[in-house]
Scaffold this motif. Structure first.
Motif, mmCIF file in Angstrom:
data_model
loop_
_atom_site.group_PDB
_atom_site.id
_atom_site.type_symbol
_atom_site.label_atom_id
_atom_site.label_comp_id
_atom_site.label_asym_id
_atom_site.label_seq_id
_atom_site.Cartn_x
_atom_site.Cartn_y
_atom_site.Cartn_z
ATOM 1 N N SER A 10 6.859 5.111 3.691
ATOM 2 C CA SER A 10 6.303 3.769 3.893
ATOM 3 C C SER A 10 7.116 2.694 3.196
ATOM 4 C CB SER A 10 4.856 3.712 3.388
ATOM 5 O OG SER A 10 4.021 4.533 4.170
ATOM 6 N N LEU A 11 7.633 3.008 2.013
ATOM 7 C CA LEU A 11 8.333 2.008 1.211
ATOM 8 C C LEU A 11 9.579 1.476 1.906
ATOM 9 C CD1 LEU A 11 8.859 0.421 -1.415
ATOM 10 C CD2 LEU A 11 10.010 2.471 -2.301
ATOM 11 N N GLY A 12 10.457 2.365 2.369
ATOM 12 C CA GLY A 12 11.712 1.943 2.961
ATOM 13 C C GLY A 12 11.542 0.995 4.138
ATOM 14 N N PRO A 13 10.810 1.395 5.185
ATOM 15 C CA PRO A 13 10.622 0.499 6.331
ATOM 16 C C PRO A 13 9.944 -0.815 5.960
ATOM 17 C CG PRO A 13 10.099 2.736 6.952
ATOM 18 C CD PRO A 13 10.310 2.749 5.466
ATOM 19 N N ALA A 14 8.974 -0.788 5.023
ATOM 20 C CA ALA A 14 8.263 -2.006 4.638
ATOM 21 C C ALA A 14 9.207 -3.027 4.006
ATOM 22 C CB ALA A 14 7.125 -1.680 3.672
ATOM 23 N N LEU A 15 10.172 -2.558 3.242
ATOM 24 C CA LEU A 15 11.120 -3.471 2.599
ATOM 25 C C LEU A 15 11.931 -4.249 3.629
ATOM 26 C CD1 LEU A 15 12.500 -1.274 -0.340
ATOM 27 C CD2 LEU A 15 10.895 -3.184 -0.481
ATOM 28 N N PHE A 16 12.212 -3.619 4.758
ATOM 29 C CA PHE A 16 13.015 -4.279 5.786
ATOM 30 C C PHE A 16 12.150 -5.006 6.814
ATOM 31 C CE2 PHE A 16 15.809 -1.146 3.943
ATOM 32 C CZ PHE A 16 17.009 -1.839 3.840
ATOM 33 N N ALA A 17 10.888 -4.588 6.939
ATOM 34 C CA ALA A 17 9.982 -5.281 7.862
ATOM 35 C C ALA A 17 9.497 -6.587 7.249
ATOM 36 C CB ALA A 17 8.796 -4.385 8.209
ATOM 37 N N GLY A 18 9.212 -6.563 5.932
ATOM 38 C CA GLY A 18 8.749 -7.761 5.237
ATOM 39 C C GLY A 18 7.349 -8.179 5.639
ATOM 40 N N GLY A 19 6.927 -9.351 5.223
ATOM 41 C CA GLY A 19 5.639 -9.921 5.607
ATOM 42 C C GLY A 19 4.454 -9.026 5.318
ATOM 43 N N GLY A 20 3.624 -8.814 6.362
ATOM 44 C CA GLY A 20 2.414 -8.026 6.214
ATOM 45 C C GLY A 20 2.677 -6.595 5.806
ATOM 46 N N ALA A 21 3.809 -6.043 6.205
ATOM 47 C CA ALA A 21 4.136 -4.663 5.833
ATOM 48 C C ALA A 21 4.221 -4.516 4.317
ATOM 49 C CB ALA A 21 5.452 -4.247 6.484
ATOM 50 N N LEU A 22 4.786 -5.515 3.662
ATOM 51 C CA LEU A 22 4.905 -5.462 2.208
ATOM 52 C C LEU A 22 3.573 -5.726 1.515
ATOM 53 C CD1 LEU A 22 8.310 -7.190 1.367
ATOM 54 C CD2 LEU A 22 7.626 -4.837 0.871
ATOM 55 N N SER A 23 2.795 -6.659 2.040
ATOM 56 C CA SER A 23 1.514 -6.987 1.397
ATOM 57 C C SER A 23 0.509 -5.840 1.520
ATOM 58 C CB SER A 23 0.930 -8.266 2.004
ATOM 59 O OG SER A 23 0.576 -8.080 3.362
ATOM 60 N N GLN A 24 0.649 -5.014 2.542
ATOM 61 C CA GLN A 24 -0.263 -3.887 2.737
ATOM 62 C C GLN A 24 0.296 -2.575 2.195
ATOM 63 O OE1 GLN A 24 -1.367 -3.688 6.897
ATOM 64 N NE2 GLN A 24 -2.403 -5.661 6.857
ATOM 65 N N LEU A 25 1.508 -2.602 1.675
ATOM 66 C CA LEU A 25 2.192 -1.379 1.253
ATOM 67 C C LEU A 25 1.422 -0.604 0.202
ATOM 68 C CD1 LEU A 25 4.715 0.462 1.222
ATOM 69 C CD2 LEU A 25 5.730 -1.136 -0.432
ATOM 70 N N TRP A 26 0.714 -1.301 -0.688
ATOM 71 C CA TRP A 26 0.014 -0.632 -1.785
ATOM 72 C C TRP A 26 -0.903 0.475 -1.284
ATOM 73 C CZ3 TRP A 26 -5.247 -0.299 -1.999
ATOM 74 C CH2 TRP A 26 -5.965 -1.150 -1.143
ATOM 75 N N LEU A 27 -1.577 0.226 -0.155
ATOM 76 C CA LEU A 27 -2.523 1.220 0.359
ATOM 77 C C LEU A 27 -1.805 2.509 0.750
ATOM 78 C CD1 LEU A 27 -5.544 0.641 2.655
ATOM 79 C CD2 LEU A 27 -3.940 2.450 3.231
ATOM 80 N N PHE A 28 -0.597 2.359 1.286
ATOM 81 C CA PHE A 28 0.145 3.516 1.766
ATOM 82 C C PHE A 28 0.937 4.207 0.665
ATOM 83 C CE2 PHE A 28 -0.625 0.568 5.223
ATOM 84 C CZ PHE A 28 -1.401 1.386 6.038
ATOM 85 N N ILE A 29 0.754 3.712 -0.544
ATOM 86 C CA ILE A 29 1.231 4.408 -1.735
ATOM 87 C C ILE A 29 0.049 5.074 -2.433
ATOM 88 C CG2 ILE A 29 2.246 4.128 -4.024
ATOM 89 C CD1 ILE A 29 3.930 1.853 -2.887
ATOM 90 N N VAL A 30 -1.032 4.318 -2.617
ATOM 91 C CA VAL A 30 -2.180 4.823 -3.378
ATOM 92 C C VAL A 30 -2.946 5.908 -2.613
ATOM 93 C CG1 VAL A 30 -4.372 4.209 -4.449
ATOM 94 C CG2 VAL A 30 -2.417 2.651 -4.631
ATOM 95 N N ALA A 31 -3.314 5.636 -1.352
ATOM 96 C CA ALA A 31 -4.140 6.587 -0.598
ATOM 97 C C ALA A 31 -3.478 7.955 -0.434
ATOM 98 C CB ALA A 31 -4.511 5.998 0.762
ATOM 99 N N PRO A 32 -2.184 8.037 -0.056
ATOM 100 C CA PRO A 32 -1.559 9.357 0.036
ATOM 101 C C PRO A 32 -1.502 10.089 -1.307
ATOM 102 C CG PRO A 32 -0.307 7.770 1.316
ATOM 103 C CD PRO A 32 -1.303 6.982 0.509
#
Length: 238
Positions: free
Chosen positions: A186-208
């Motif tokens: 999740s981290l890699g693609p979010a860094l390049f997608a930016g915007g909402g992908a980055l603001s929502q990234l926390w969930l895809f780190i914590v939940a897994p």
């Protein structure tokens, strides 16, 4: 801990992101959801047989956490693996981004194979539903990994159920969140997608990570250490 194990975790995560996430970024209109799910499953299956004997082929911080909670690896190994996986995920996404930029008209901002909920989910799942989905989906993956591996490494036919599990997880999860079950993925693609992908990234780190830890705790109940050793010995004798 061998240097080649760390390199294997870096390389494995890089390849998982580049090829599996790449199937979603570059090929979705040609292969659809089923194709993307199979890309994730087959990539992990191939990596499991290639890198499993070297590092265990975790290529996922949630799997590494599960191994740590199950006391199959120590804290130093876990932290080193996490660093290698996160860096590998970023480098894999960077290579994919570079390739995507060579395709005329391909949009890389906003989505780029990233995960999301609400307006960034195909079905509009809310934040609570996304957290639950990622927790349960990761639980299945880590529970299967722990169940079919009796030590750290993937051997024999261990890779087959792991790859199948990841494919099934993506069939269920892609419409919901795009399927993370892997913070490094999740981290890699979010860094390049930016915007909402980055603001929502926390969930895809914590939940897994929560799902991986719970899987290890439940696994200790369903597969006691002594029983695992007996099963492993019987398998070796056969």
């Amino acid at each position: 801990m061998e240097k080649r194990a760390v390199i294997s975790e870096f390389l494995g995560t890089l390849l998982l992101v580049f090829f599996a996430v790449g199937s979603a970024v570059l090929c979705v209109e040609y292969i659809g959801t089923l194709g993307i799910a199979l890309a994730f499953g087959f990539t992990l299956l191939a990596l499991a047989y290639t890198l499993g004997p070297i590092s265990g082929c975790h290529v996922n911080p949630a799997v590494t956490l599960g191994m740590l909670v199950a006391r199959r690896i120590d804290v130093r190994t876990a932290v080193t693996y996490w660093v290698a996986q996160l860096v590998g995920g970023i480098v894999g996404a960077a290579l994919l981004f570079l390739l995507a930029k060579q395709v005329p008209g391909l949009r890389t901002s906003g989505s780029f194979g990233s995960n999301g909920y609400g307006g960034r989910s195909a079905v509009g799942i809310n934040i609570g539903g996304a957290f639950l989905a990622e927790l349960v989906l990761t639980f299945l993956l880590v529970f299967v990994v722990l169940g079919v591996t009796h030590r750290v490494a993937v051997t024999g036919f261990d890779g087959l159920p792991i790859g199948i599990a990841l494919a099934v997880i993506h069939l269920v999860g892609i419409p919901l969140t795009g399927t993370s079950v892997n913070p490094a993925r999740s981290l890699g693609p979010a860094l390049f997608a930016g915007g909402g992908a980055l603001s929502q990234l926390w969930l895809f780190i914590v939940a897994p990570m929560v799902g991986g830890a719970l899987a290890a705790l439940v696994h200790q109940v369903t597969h006691p250490v002594g029983e695992e050793r007996v099963i492993a010995d019987k398998a070796s004798a056969a």
